[in-house]
Write a protein that holds these residues in place. Structure first.
Motif, PDB file in Angstrom:
ATOM      1  N   ARG A  15     -42.871 -34.977-146.660  1.00 47.13           N
ATOM      2  CA  ARG A  15     -44.600 -35.070-146.435  1.00 47.13           C
ATOM      3  C   ARG A  15     -45.556 -34.685-147.952  1.00 47.13           C
ATOM      4  O   ARG A  15     -46.510 -35.409-147.914  1.00 47.13           O
ATOM      5  CB  ARG A  15     -45.888 -33.935-145.232  1.00 47.13           C
ATOM      6  CG  ARG A  15     -45.114 -34.260-144.133  1.00 47.13           C
ATOM      7  CD  ARG A  15     -46.103 -33.534-143.206  1.00 47.13           C
ATOM      8  NE  ARG A  15     -46.216 -32.451-143.518  1.00 47.13           N
ATOM      9  CZ  ARG A  15     -45.524 -31.657-142.500  1.00 47.13           C
ATOM     10  NH1 ARG A  15     -44.543 -31.726-141.917  1.00 47.13           N
ATOM     11  NH2 ARG A  15     -45.758 -30.252-143.246  1.00 47.13           N
ATOM     12  N   ASP A  67     -58.294 -31.827-149.350  1.00 42.56           N
ATOM     13  CA  ASP A  67     -58.145 -31.963-147.326  1.00 42.56           C
ATOM     14  C   ASP A  67     -56.965 -31.539-146.562  1.00 42.56           C
ATOM     15  O   ASP A  67     -57.077 -30.766-145.426  1.00 42.56           O
ATOM     16  CB  ASP A  67     -58.779 -32.667-146.748  1.00 42.56           C
ATOM     17  CG  ASP A  67     -57.910 -34.236-147.149  1.00 42.56           C
ATOM     18  OD1 ASP A  67     -57.791 -34.401-148.028  1.00 42.56           O
ATOM     19  OD2 ASP A  67     -58.318 -35.039-145.933  1.00 42.56           O
ATOM     20  N   GLN A  68     -55.485 -31.562-146.718  1.00 49.62           N
ATOM     21  CA  GLN A  68     -54.688 -31.224-146.586  1.00 49.62           C
ATOM     22  C   GLN A  68     -54.081 -29.807-146.352  1.00 49.62           C
ATOM     23  O   GLN A  68     -52.974 -29.289-146.004  1.00 49.62           O
ATOM     24  CB  GLN A  68     -53.427 -32.192-146.950  1.00 49.62           C
ATOM     25  CG  GLN A  68     -53.763 -33.811-146.793  1.00 49.62           C
ATOM     26  CD  GLN A  68     -53.450 -33.595-145.773  1.00 49.62           C
ATOM     27  OE1 GLN A  68     -52.378 -32.997-144.765  1.00 49.62           O
ATOM     28  NE2 GLN A  68     -54.166 -34.732-145.110  1.00 49.62           N
ATOM     29  N   GLU A  71     -53.828 -27.464-143.703  1.00 51.06           N
ATOM     30  CA  GLU A  71     -52.658 -28.157-142.770  1.00 51.06           C
ATOM     31  C   GLU A  71     -51.523 -27.204-143.212  1.00 51.06           C
ATOM     32  O   GLU A  71     -50.148 -27.533-142.035  1.00 51.06           O
ATOM     33  CB  GLU A  71     -53.101 -29.293-142.068  1.00 51.06           C
ATOM     34  CG  GLU A  71     -51.568 -29.789-142.275  1.00 51.06           C
ATOM     35  CD  GLU A  71     -51.900 -31.965-141.309  1.00 51.06           C
ATOM     36  OE1 GLU A  71     -50.712 -32.172-140.952  1.00 51.06           O
ATOM     37  OE2 GLU A  71     -52.617 -31.939-141.379  1.00 51.06           O
ATOM     38  N   GLU A  72     -51.415 -28.243-144.760  1.00 51.59           N
ATOM     39  CA  GLU A  72     -50.049 -27.451-145.302  1.00 51.59           C
ATOM     40  C   GLU A  72     -49.639 -26.488-145.232  1.00 51.59           C
ATOM     41  O   GLU A  72     -47.988 -25.738-145.581  1.00 51.59           O
ATOM     42  CB  GLU A  72     -49.927 -28.737-146.980  1.00 51.59           C
ATOM     43  CG  GLU A  72     -49.965 -29.465-146.663  1.00 51.59           C
ATOM     44  CD  GLU A  72     -48.534 -30.796-145.821  1.00 51.59           C
ATOM     45  OE1 GLU A  72     -47.485 -30.088-145.339  1.00 51.59           O
ATOM     46  OE2 GLU A  72     -49.697 -31.708-145.182  1.00 51.59           O
ATOM     47  N   THR A  74     -50.677 -24.105-143.528  1.00 54.12           N
ATOM     48  CA  THR A  74     -50.110 -23.412-142.071  1.00 54.12           C
ATOM     49  C   THR A  74     -48.613 -24.075-141.476  1.00 54.12           C
ATOM     50  O   THR A  74     -48.214 -23.193-141.134  1.00 54.12           O
ATOM     51  CB  THR A  74     -51.073 -24.283-141.165  1.00 54.12           C
ATOM     52  OG1 THR A  74     -52.332 -23.499-140.988  1.00 54.12           O
ATOM     53  CG2 THR A  74     -50.703 -23.627-139.873  1.00 54.12           C
ATOM     54  N   SER A  75     -47.965 -25.030-141.694  1.00 50.63           N
ATOM     55  CA  SER A  75     -46.639 -25.971-141.878  1.00 50.63           C
ATOM     56  C   SER A  75     -45.773 -24.733-142.163  1.00 50.63           C
ATOM     57  O   SER A  75     -44.843 -24.864-142.177  1.00 50.63           O
ATOM     58  CB  SER A  75     -46.531 -27.139-142.431  1.00 50.63           C
ATOM     59  OG  SER A  75     -45.961 -27.647-141.835  1.00 50.63           O
ATOM     60  N   HIS A  93     -42.302 -30.270-134.362  1.00 48.72           N
ATOM     61  CA  HIS A  93     -43.683 -30.151-134.248  1.00 48.72           C
ATOM     62  C   HIS A  93     -44.084 -28.306-134.636  1.00 48.72           C
ATOM     63  O   HIS A  93     -43.393 -27.477-134.335  1.00 48.72           O
ATOM     64  CB  HIS A  93     -44.287 -30.166-132.893  1.00 48.72           C
ATOM     65  CG  HIS A  93     -45.998 -30.469-133.395  1.00 48.72           C
ATOM     66  ND1 HIS A  93     -46.802 -30.654-133.637  1.00 48.72           N
ATOM     67  CD2 HIS A  93     -46.612 -29.229-132.634  1.00 48.72           C
ATOM     68  CE1 HIS A  93     -47.683 -30.251-133.342  1.00 48.72           C
ATOM     69  NE2 HIS A  93     -47.882 -29.782-132.343  1.00 48.72           N
ATOM     70  N   THR A 101     -49.668 -26.998-133.908  1.00 43.26           N
ATOM     71  CA  THR A 101     -50.850 -27.393-135.206  1.00 43.26           C
ATOM     72  C   THR A 101     -50.580 -28.967-135.469  1.00 43.26           C
ATOM     73  O   THR A 101     -49.524 -29.760-135.382  1.00 43.26           O
ATOM     74  CB  THR A 101     -50.730 -26.145-136.380  1.00 43.26           C
ATOM     75  OG1 THR A 101     -49.102 -26.308-136.244  1.00 43.26           O
ATOM     76  CG2 THR A 101     -50.897 -25.293-136.315  1.00 43.26           C
TER      77      THR A 101
END
Length: 101
Positions: A15, A67-68, A71-72, A74-75, A93, A101
């Motif tokens: 990603r 904006d990522q 999310e990143e 948290t990942s 996931h 998430t």
């Protein structure tokens, strides 16, 4: 390391690589923009080294993908703690605090 955790780390690196490529940056150009060493960029993308949350923030900003960042990060936390859940479609996931998430 379980194969599920390793797959999640590989997917995470992919990603980040996609973010870089979408920004039309080479690994060296990203390294220059972030101050990271170019070999660290490669090691992160190939799941050989874990990035820090600061690395993720720098990476996303350099790619114009601020904006990522949530999310990143948290990942990243999920892959560190091993709180992963299979989606059943071949890609892990992440799950944190009981929420997908």
């Amino acid at each position: 390391m379980s194969s599920q955790v390793h797959k999640a780390k590989e997917a995470f690196g992919a990603r980040l690589r996609d973010l870089r490529k979408d920004a039309n940056l080479t690994g060296r150009a990203l390294a220059t923009a972030t101050g990271l060493h170019f070999t660290k960029v490669s090691r992160i993308e190939h799941a050989r080294q874990n990035p820090s949350e600061d690395d993720i923030r720098l990476w996303c900003r350099a790619c114009g993908a601020e904006d990522q960042i949530p999310e990143e990060t948290t990942s990243l936390r999920s892959t560190r703690t091993g709180k992963l859940q299979s989606t059943g479609v071949g890609e892990p996931h992440t799950e944190e605090h009981g929420r997908a998430t």
